[in-house]
Each structure stands twice: as structure tokens, then as C-alpha cells.
Motif scaffolding. Structure first.
Motif, short mmCIF file in Angstrom:
data_model
loop_
_atom_site.label_atom_id
_atom_site.label_comp_id
_atom_site.label_asym_id
_atom_site.label_seq_id
_atom_site.Cartn_x
_atom_site.Cartn_y
_atom_site.Cartn_z
N ARG A 215 0.85 -1.19 0.00
CA ARG A 215 0.00 0.00 0.00
C ARG A 215 0.88 1.24 0.00
NH1 ARG A 215 -2.70 -3.68 3.36
NH2 ARG A 215 -4.92 -3.97 2.85
N ILE A 216 0.37 2.35 -0.53
CA ILE A 216 1.11 3.60 -0.49
C ILE A 216 1.00 4.17 0.91
CG2 ILE A 216 1.28 5.95 -1.38
CD1 ILE A 216 0.27 4.95 -4.06
N ALA A 217 2.15 4.20 1.60
CA ALA A 217 2.19 4.70 2.98
C ALA A 217 2.55 6.18 3.03
CB ALA A 217 3.18 3.89 3.80
N GLU A 218 3.37 6.62 2.07
CA GLU A 218 3.79 8.03 2.00
C GLU A 218 3.90 8.43 0.53
OE1 GLU A 218 4.28 9.86 4.66
OE2 GLU A 218 4.67 8.44 6.29
N ASP A 229 21.08 21.44 -2.21
CA ASP A 229 20.05 20.96 -1.27
C ASP A 229 20.21 19.48 -0.93
OD1 ASP A 229 18.91 23.50 -1.40
OD2 ASP A 229 17.59 22.92 -3.06
N ARG A 230 21.26 18.87 -1.42
CA ARG A 230 21.41 17.42 -1.29
C ARG A 230 21.38 16.93 0.16
NH1 ARG A 230 22.99 13.24 -4.29
NH2 ARG A 230 24.01 11.50 -3.24
N THR A 231 22.12 17.58 1.03
CA THR A 231 22.18 17.13 2.42
C THR A 231 20.82 17.21 3.09
OG1 THR A 231 24.50 17.81 2.62
CG2 THR A 231 23.27 17.51 4.66
N GLU A 232 20.13 18.31 2.87
CA GLU A 232 18.80 18.47 3.46
C GLU A 232 17.82 17.42 2.92
OE1 GLU A 232 15.20 21.80 3.59
OE2 GLU A 232 17.23 22.39 3.01
N ARG A 233 17.88 17.16 1.62
CA ARG A 233 16.99 16.17 1.02
C ARG A 233 17.32 14.76 1.53
NH1 ARG A 233 14.72 18.36 -3.98
NH2 ARG A 233 14.68 16.31 -4.99
N LEU A 234 18.61 14.48 1.68
CA LEU A 234 19.02 13.18 2.19
C LEU A 234 18.50 12.97 3.61
CD1 LEU A 234 20.59 10.60 1.57
CD2 LEU A 234 22.65 11.73 2.43
N GLN A 235 18.55 13.99 4.42
CA GLN A 235 18.01 13.90 5.77
C GLN A 235 16.50 13.66 5.74
OE1 GLN A 235 19.28 17.66 7.38
NE2 GLN A 235 21.29 16.88 8.04
N GLN A 236 15.82 14.32 4.82
CA GLN A 236 14.37 14.16 4.71
C GLN A 236 14.01 12.74 4.29
OE1 GLN A 236 12.62 17.10 2.14
NE2 GLN A 236 10.52 16.37 2.48
N VAL A 237 14.72 12.21 3.29
CA VAL A 237 14.43 10.85 2.82
C VAL A 237 14.81 9.82 3.89
CG1 VAL A 237 15.02 9.10 1.11
CG2 VAL A 237 14.62 11.45 0.38
N LEU A 240 12.21 9.72 6.48
CA LEU A 240 11.03 9.03 5.96
C LEU A 240 11.22 7.51 6.03
CD1 LEU A 240 8.30 9.23 4.44
CD2 LEU A 240 9.61 9.34 2.31
N MET A 241 12.39 7.05 5.65
CA MET A 241 12.69 5.62 5.70
C MET A 241 12.68 5.12 7.14
SD MET A 241 15.75 5.52 2.86
CE MET A 241 16.04 3.76 3.00
N ALA A 242 13.25 5.89 8.05
CA ALA A 242 13.30 5.47 9.45
C ALA A 242 11.89 5.37 10.04
CB ALA A 242 14.13 6.46 10.26
N THR A 243 11.02 6.29 9.64
CA THR A 243 9.64 6.27 10.12
C THR A 243 8.95 4.97 9.73
OG1 THR A 243 9.47 8.67 9.99
CG2 THR A 243 7.40 7.43 9.97
N ARG A 244 9.34 4.43 8.57
CA ARG A 244 8.70 3.21 8.07
C ARG A 244 9.55 1.98 8.34
NH1 ARG A 244 3.44 3.98 7.69
NH2 ARG A 244 3.07 6.14 7.04
N GLY A 245 10.58 2.13 9.17
CA GLY A 245 11.37 0.99 9.61
C GLY A 245 12.26 0.39 8.54
#
Length: 246
Positions: A215-218, A229-237, A240-245
Motif C-alpha cells: 500500500r502507499i504509505a507516503e 540541497d542534497r544534504t537536506e533532502r538526504l536527511q528528509q528521505v 522518511l525511511m526510518a519512520t517506516r522501519g
């Protein structure tokens, strides 16, 4: 106007893999599909690209419903309107690298062969591998072969390029070069949909679709990529991955 759209898409094998996926992708987007192992990422890619058929639901490419086409029409559509780049380029060893590129153009038979060869040579030059044209598959590195695979995917000027872990077998430096090429192709207006487990790949896209248990979770809009913006985007992704384990 969407270029790719699914409606209540499901896929069953021994068990249900995808559960009622509704997804819309706009022309010119660079979408990465992420998720844990077994979440249905590659299955969704195969259904979006017409390489597999769903158990139920619909897939549209523009106004054309892929799920309503017969195999011959679907094969023709994939040849002319879609391009594919996989983790391994799957090139024919009996052909030169240029001949591997032009083969889909010859099969489409929409223009003279001389025009197809000229476009292949232009792609080889664009990707800085002109010297490889007359070599065979055994005479090029993995990164060079992946560039050949991208040339082959672009030869018929597709509306959408699909990639399934296209940098998974490459070292980090070569992977970055391949991602730069995808970015340039996307800036030209080609829609790109990549499956990846790697946040370094996901940050290059402008949208991340996260699958969990089919299912689409995010569904996160990152905005257009800029190197600063690479570092900021990497932190964001990564968050997101950590939130979904993952």
C-alpha cells in the motif's frame, strides 16, 4: 493531465502483493518508488510499464488503458512509448554496442535506419561513450554498459523511462554519473520512474512514493533537485525511511 495513472490496482501471487493502488504521475516528474523488501516496489513498476498484468484494476498511459490492450498492442506500445533501464543492462552479446542501441529503433520501423543510427551516435556522444560504438559487450565496464542501456532506452524518444535499481550494481562514483544522466533526461521533459532502496538515489527525484505491505504509505513532494540541497533532502528521505522501519 496525467501521464501515468492507476485505479484500484491489485496483484496476487500466492498472496496479495498490491492492495488497491491509486497513483497519478504528471508529465515530466521524476518519481522514485521506495519501500522495505517485499513491499511490492518492483511489482508496481512492472504493472505501470505493462510488463505484467494486474489481478484487478486499471493502468493508463495518457488516455490509453494498458490493462485493456492485447499482448501485441501492448508490446508495440512498450516499444514506441516507454524505455527501460534495469540493474543489469541485458545487452545482446552477438551485437556491437551501437547495434544494441539501434535494435529497438529498427524494430519500431518508424523512420529510415540511417536516421536511427544517427540518433544512436548522437546519444553515444551525449553520454561521452562514442569510442564504445563498435565494441562488444565484453569490452566495456559496468558503468559504460549501463550508459549503453540508457542510450537504448532513449532511442525511440519514449514518454516515460522506467528503472529498477539502475545503479544497484555500480560503485558510488559511477552511480552518481548515471543519476546525473537521468537528471538531464528528466530536464528534457521525459518522465522518469525509478525503483530504489537507496536514499542517495531517491534524493535525485522530485517525489518519493513509499510502499509498505503493498500500500502507499507516503507520497512526498521533494521539489526539484539542486546539488546544494542534497544534504537536506538526504536527511528528509532518511527520516522518511526510518519512520517506516527501513
Amino acid at each position: 493531465m496525467t501521464i501515468l495513472r492507476t485505479r484500484e490496482l491489485t496483484k496476487d501471487y500466492q498472496a496479495r502483493v498490491l492492495h488497491g493502488i491509486d497513483l497519478a504521475i504528471e508529465p515530466g516528474q521524476f518519481v522514485t518508488i521506495m519501500g522495505p523488501s517485499g513491499s511490492g516496489k518492483s511489482t508496481l513498476l512492472h504493472l505501470l510499464s505493462g510488463m505484467d498484468t494486474p489481478t484487478s484494476g486499471q493502468v493508463f498511459l495518457g488516455d490509453d488503458e494498458l490493462t485493456a490492450l492485447g499482448e501485441a498492442d501492448l508490446t508495440d506500445l512498450r516499444l514506441r512509448r516507454l524505455g527501460f533501464v534495469f540493474q543489469e543492462p541485458h545487452l545482446l552479446r552477438t551485437l556491437t554496442l551501437r547495434d544494441n542501441i539501434v535494435l529497438p529503433g529498427f524494430l519500431a520501423d518508424d523512420e529510415p535506419r540511417e536516421a536511427v543510427v544517427a540518433r544512436a551516435d548522437a546519444l553515444l556522444e551525449r553520454l561521452s561513450i562514442t569510442e564504445l560504438a563498435d565494441r562488444d559487450v565484453t569490452q566495456a565496464s559496468g558503468g559504460q554498459l549501463q550508459r549503453i542501456g540508457i542510450c537504448r532506452a532513449l532511442i525511440n524518444t519514449p514518454e516515460v523511462i522506467f528503472g529498477d535499481e539502475p545503479t544497484g550494481a555500480l560503485n558510488s562514483s559511477t552511480a552518481a554519473q548515471i543519476l546525473d544522466i537521468f537528471g538531464e533526461v528528466n530536464q528534457d521533459g521525459t518522465t522518469i520512474v525509478l525503483v530504489t532502496h537507496d536514499p542517495q538515489v531517491a534524493v535525485r527525484g522530485d517525489r518519493v512514493v513509499m510502499l509498505v505491505d503493498g500500500r502507499i504509505a507516503e507520497d512526498v513532494d521533494l521539489g526539484q533537485y539542486a546539488p546544494e540541497d542534497r544534504t537536506e533532502r538526504l536527511q528528509q528521505v532518511s527520516a522518511l525511511m526510518a519512520t517506516r522501519g527501513i
